[in-house]
Design an enzyme around this catalytic site. Structure first.
Site, mmCIF file in Angstrom:
data_model
loop_
_atom_site.group_PDB
_atom_site.id
_atom_site.type_symbol
_atom_site.label_atom_id
_atom_site.label_comp_id
_atom_site.label_asym_id
_atom_site.label_seq_id
_atom_site.Cartn_x
_atom_site.Cartn_y
_atom_site.Cartn_z
ATOM 1 N N GLU A 214 19.714 31.036 23.715
ATOM 2 C CA GLU A 214 20.323 31.006 25.043
ATOM 3 C C GLU A 214 20.165 32.354 25.732
ATOM 4 O O GLU A 214 20.013 33.384 25.080
ATOM 5 C CB GLU A 214 21.798 30.599 24.938
ATOM 6 C CG GLU A 214 21.969 29.215 24.293
ATOM 7 C CD GLU A 214 23.394 28.701 24.263
ATOM 8 O OE1 GLU A 214 24.207 29.156 25.104
ATOM 9 O OE2 GLU A 214 23.690 27.839 23.411
ATOM 10 N N TYR A 215 20.173 32.321 27.054
ATOM 11 C CA TYR A 215 19.960 33.508 27.891
ATOM 12 C C TYR A 215 18.601 34.151 27.620
ATOM 13 O O TYR A 215 18.448 35.372 27.666
ATOM 14 C CB TYR A 215 21.100 34.519 27.726
ATOM 15 C CG TYR A 215 22.434 33.959 28.151
ATOM 16 C CD1 TYR A 215 22.722 33.780 29.497
ATOM 17 C CD2 TYR A 215 23.383 33.573 27.211
ATOM 18 C CE1 TYR A 215 23.935 33.238 29.895
ATOM 19 C CE2 TYR A 215 24.595 33.029 27.600
ATOM 20 C CZ TYR A 215 24.862 32.868 28.948
ATOM 21 O OH TYR A 215 26.065 32.325 29.340
ATOM 22 N N MET A 277 22.591 20.279 26.212
ATOM 23 C CA MET A 277 23.956 20.802 26.062
ATOM 24 C C MET A 277 24.737 20.531 27.347
ATOM 25 O O MET A 277 25.045 21.442 28.131
ATOM 26 C CB MET A 277 23.907 22.279 25.684
ATOM 27 C CG MET A 277 23.300 22.511 24.313
ATOM 28 S SD MET A 277 23.399 24.202 23.705
ATOM 29 C CE MET A 277 22.140 24.993 24.716
ATOM 30 N N THR A 278 25.061 19.247 27.536
ATOM 31 C CA THR A 278 25.662 18.780 28.781
ATOM 32 C C THR A 278 27.180 18.954 28.755
ATOM 33 O O THR A 278 27.952 17.983 28.723
ATOM 34 C CB THR A 278 25.275 17.313 29.023
ATOM 35 O OG1 THR A 278 25.237 16.613 27.772
ATOM 36 C CG2 THR A 278 23.918 17.214 29.666
ATOM 37 N N TYR A 279 27.604 20.194 28.770
ATOM 38 C CA TYR A 279 29.023 20.553 28.832
ATOM 39 C C TYR A 279 29.145 21.983 29.341
ATOM 40 O O TYR A 279 28.136 22.651 29.577
ATOM 41 C CB TYR A 279 29.709 20.403 27.469
ATOM 42 C CG TYR A 279 28.846 20.700 26.256
ATOM 43 C CD1 TYR A 279 28.542 22.005 25.886
ATOM 44 C CD2 TYR A 279 28.338 19.664 25.474
ATOM 45 C CE1 TYR A 279 27.761 22.272 24.770
ATOM 46 C CE2 TYR A 279 27.557 19.911 24.369
ATOM 47 C CZ TYR A 279 27.269 21.224 24.012
ATOM 48 O OH TYR A 279 26.478 21.477 22.914
ATOM 49 N N GLU A 280 30.379 22.411 29.560
ATOM 50 C CA GLU A 280 30.705 23.756 30.036
ATOM 51 C C GLU A 280 30.529 23.932 31.544
ATOM 52 O O GLU A 280 30.328 25.034 32.020
ATOM 53 C CB GLU A 280 29.925 24.846 29.281
ATOM 54 C CG GLU A 280 30.415 25.070 27.853
ATOM 55 C CD GLU A 280 31.795 25.698 27.790
ATOM 56 O OE1 GLU A 280 31.919 26.933 27.904
ATOM 57 O OE2 GLU A 280 32.784 24.935 27.635
ATOM 58 N N TRP A 402 29.692 18.995 20.076
ATOM 59 C CA TRP A 402 30.155 20.365 19.847
ATOM 60 C C TRP A 402 31.678 20.337 19.945
ATOM 61 O O TRP A 402 32.225 20.191 21.011
ATOM 62 C CB TRP A 402 29.574 21.340 20.883
ATOM 63 C CG TRP A 402 30.110 22.705 20.641
ATOM 64 C CD1 TRP A 402 31.177 23.308 21.262
ATOM 65 C CD2 TRP A 402 29.652 23.638 19.659
ATOM 66 N NE1 TRP A 402 31.410 24.543 20.724
ATOM 67 C CE2 TRP A 402 30.488 24.770 19.744
ATOM 68 C CE3 TRP A 402 28.628 23.608 18.706
ATOM 69 C CZ2 TRP A 402 30.310 25.877 18.915
ATOM 70 C CZ3 TRP A 402 28.458 24.717 17.892
ATOM 71 C CH2 TRP A 402 29.289 25.837 18.016
#
Length: 425
Positions: A214-215, A277-280, A402
């Site tokens: 990530e990033y 990662m379909t959240y946050e 998660w």
């Protein structure tokens, strides 16, 4: 399956009469901490047994499964009160099957920290196709060990695929674009790290790999895809698949540090599967909102399908919520809590749970002991059904949670009702 939304005056006794099931069945399927504490707006999952077996002396789950042409895992899923333990007594009633057909097959993956509560882990393992211990890290070409033996061995014993997870977390537990950059610009470090990964997989019995960087810098997008392709070539000789966990993009050129180094088009050529990662959307630092609002989740899936086939994609599902203090102020931090804790908090604060039909997520407000107002968003049986329906609508390969470390019994009841959980071993 029915999902009942608690109304004023409801009790478990009344619901059992209304739906024609036993109180014991409602309590077991929902694993309610205190059945007298029903919150207005709370969901109750109602399932209808079709075939049951009354335990006799000498019976085991294995013998019952053989007798009824099913599996021990399915018996565990149908009887959550067993908590993953084959502890039977004469006269006990075991549900062999429920009424209704699943909508289709799904591979169900979940992440878990090595320190997960063992009783919780044992209870939820039967609902999984895959388990991903979180997480192996690296320093240069050195793989940092993970105390994962107990999780991997339990997964293998339960015929659940253990998935090796590699991340670019640094020593501060932060995803580091710099750490990724140093690896991606050094081909020799990549070669040595991949050798260590293969050695660990062989020693521990992992059956798949998931990479979550990530990033990643925008300038490193191509190098990241090339690293994934290199790792995949090494895994192919062992017949092992590679998954990349991806930030939830809705367009190719989406700006932002989280997105710029993740090129869906290039990654699609480099891996076997992708985990969205379909959240946050709602997160620790954001204003109050749903963690995984369905319209935004749908946008991500639709964009991903321009680069990936449906049978390459996992839909990410959050197993948590957030509690924000109002009014929201830039720089303030929400509190993370489990979905079970959210319902208990609503009970403690005498708050009614509401449901946002657009976001497809439950929420409520309450006032704390100091007079401050709060807003809580979380997941319940309705929001989980909406996400699973989306996965089925687009024919996705699976879903990924998660994470497992917080209990969410209703989720597993809904998964068991809607999906035939794919076995991959």
């Amino acid at each position: 399956m029915d999902i009942h939304v608690v109304q004023p005056g409801d009790t478990i006794y009344r619901l059992a009469q209304q739906y024609g099931v036993s109180m014991e069945r409602l309590l077991q399927d929902n694993q309610l901490p205190d059945p007298s504490h029903l919150v207005v707006g709370q969901t109750i999952v109602v399932r209808y047994p079709e075939l049951t077996h009354t335990v006799k002396a000498g019976d085991s789950l294995y013998s019952i499964a053989q007798m009824h042409s099913t599996t021990v895992s399915q018996l565990f899923r149908n009887n959550p009160a067993l908590r993953g333990r084959d502890l039977l007594f004469p006269g006990q009633v075991i549900v062999v099957s429920y009424r209704g057909q699943p909508r289709g097959s799904l591979t169900v993956n979940a992440y878990a920290y090595p320190q997960i509560d063992r009783d919780l882990f044992r209870a939820t393992l039967p609902y999984l196709s895959q388990l991903t211990p979180f997480s192996y890290r690296f320093d240069g070409d050195d793989l940092i060990p993970l105390q994962d033996d107990a999780l991997v061995n339990a997964a293998l014993q339960s015929r659940v695929v253990p998935v090796f997870h590699l991340s670019n977390l640094d020593e501060r537990d932060q995803f580091s674009g710099e750490l990724a950059h140093e690896l991606l610009e050094d081909g020799e470090d990549q070669r040595e790290l991949i050798e260590e990964i293969l050695d660990t997989i062989d020693r521990k019995g992992y059956r798949a790999v998931d990479v979550d960087f990530e990033y990643v810098r925008g300038s490193d997008a191509g190098a990241y895809a090339q690293f994934l392709a290199r790792l995949r070539r090494a895994l192919t000789s062992r017949g092992l698949p590679l998954t990349a966990a991806l930030a939830p993009k809705t367009s190719a050129n989406q700006p932002g540090r989280l997105y710029e180094g993740i090129d869906y088009h290039q990654i699609a050529q480099a891996v076997d599967f992708a985990l969205l990662m379909t959240y946050e959307w709602g997160n620790l630092a954001s204003p109050p909102m749903a963690v995984a609002p369905l319209p935004q989740v749908r946008q991500v899936v639709e964009y991903a399908l321009t680069e990936f086939y449906p049978n390459q994609l996992y839909l990410g599902i959050p197993n948590y919520g957030y509690d924000w203090t109002l009014p929201y102020r830039e720089g303030s931090r929400a509190r993370s809590l489990s979905n079970v804790e959210a319902v208990q908090l609503a009970w403690d604060r005498r708050a009614a749970i509401r449901y946002d039909e657009l976001a497809q997520a439950p929420w409520f407000r309450y006032v704390d002991d100091r007079g401050a107002e709060h807003e809580v968003w979380f997941e319940d049986a309705r929001s989980i059904q909406a996400k699973l329906d989306l996965a089925f609508e687009y024919g996705l390969y699976g879903v990924s949670y998660w994470n497992l470390d917080r209990p969410f019994p209703q989720n597993w009841a809904v998964v068991n009702a809607l999906a035939e959980i794919r076995s991959e071993m």
